[in-house]
Design a protein around this motif. Structure first.
Motif, PDB file in Angstrom:
ATOM      1  N   GLU A 146       0.803  -1.324  -0.053  1.00  0.00           N
ATOM      2  CA  GLU A 146       0.085   0.008   0.072  1.00  0.00           C
ATOM      3  C   GLU A 146       0.924   1.383   0.070  1.00  0.00           C
ATOM      4  N   ALA A 147       2.033   1.219   0.550  1.00  0.00           N
ATOM      5  CA  ALA A 147       2.756   2.570   0.692  1.00  0.00           C
ATOM      6  C   ALA A 147       3.614   2.546  -0.568  1.00  0.00           C
ATOM      7  N   GLY A 148       3.515   1.675  -1.323  1.00  0.00           N
ATOM      8  CA  GLY A 148       4.336   1.507  -2.718  1.00  0.00           C
ATOM      9  C   GLY A 148       5.925   0.976  -2.804  1.00  0.00           C
ATOM     10  N   ASP A 149       6.142   0.385  -1.363  1.00  0.00           N
ATOM     11  CA  ASP A 149       7.634   0.053  -1.358  1.00  0.00           C
ATOM     12  C   ASP A 149       7.602  -1.300  -1.719  1.00  0.00           C
ATOM     13  N   ARG A 150       6.601  -2.263  -1.910  1.00  0.00           N
ATOM     14  CA  ARG A 150       6.815  -3.392  -2.542  1.00  0.00           C
ATOM     15  C   ARG A 150       5.786  -3.625  -3.692  1.00  0.00           C
ATOM     16  N   THR A 151       5.999  -4.449  -4.752  1.00  0.00           N
ATOM     17  CA  THR A 151       5.012  -4.602  -5.793  1.00  0.00           C
ATOM     18  C   THR A 151       4.216  -5.705  -5.592  1.00  0.00           C
ATOM     19  N   GLY A 152       4.398  -6.697  -4.680  1.00  0.00           N
ATOM     20  CA  GLY A 152       3.480  -7.743  -4.858  1.00  0.00           C
ATOM     21  C   GLY A 152       3.199  -8.831  -5.811  1.00  0.00           C
ATOM     22  N   ASP A 153       2.766 -10.090  -6.039  1.00  0.00           N
ATOM     23  CA  ASP A 153       2.931 -10.997  -6.991  1.00  0.00           C
ATOM     24  C   ASP A 153       1.389 -10.756  -7.602  1.00  0.00           C
ATOM     25  N   PHE A 154       1.191 -11.324  -8.790  1.00  0.00           N
ATOM     26  CA  PHE A 154      -0.137 -11.096  -9.741  1.00  0.00           C
ATOM     27  C   PHE A 154      -1.164 -11.787  -8.928  1.00  0.00           C
ATOM     28  N   ALA A 155      -0.983 -12.857  -8.298  1.00  0.00           N
ATOM     29  CA  ALA A 155      -2.138 -13.403  -7.508  1.00  0.00           C
ATOM     30  C   ALA A 155      -2.564 -12.334  -6.303  1.00  0.00           C
ATOM     31  N   ILE A 156      -1.829 -11.598  -5.804  1.00  0.00           N
ATOM     32  CA  ILE A 156      -2.272 -10.712  -4.762  1.00  0.00           C
ATOM     33  C   ILE A 156      -3.176  -9.590  -5.368  1.00  0.00           C
ATOM     34  N   TRP A 157      -2.486  -9.024  -6.599  1.00  0.00           N
ATOM     35  CA  TRP A 157      -3.349  -7.952  -7.488  1.00  0.00           C
ATOM     36  C   TRP A 157      -4.541  -8.514  -8.138  1.00  0.00           C
TER      37      TRP A 157
END
Length: 64
Positions: free
Chosen positions: A35-46
């Motif tokens: 949420e802070a923009g510090d990590r991207t996360g994987d496609f499953a999360i998005w």
């Protein structure tokens, strides 16, 4: 810099950061970093965030 659209969408869904992290089956700190923009996360999360919020993930990933 943060993902304000994601933050707003989470709040409109009536969820805390902890509730969202639990729904995504990830740790609170990891979600906070996304949420802070510090990590991207994987496609499953998005994909899941898109399902929860009803907002396209390209829009949710925007950093402002």
């Amino acid at each position: 810099m943060a993902r304000e659209i994601l933050k707003k969408a989470r709040k409109e869904a009536g969820m805390t950061q902890l509730q969202m992290a639990d729904k995504l089956e990830i740790g609170l700190r990891y979600y906070q970093n996304i949420e802070a923009g510090d990590r991207t996360g994987d496609f499953a999360i998005w994909d899941t965030l898109e399902d929860i919020t009803g907002i396209h993930q390209r829009k949710l990933r925007e950093i402002s």
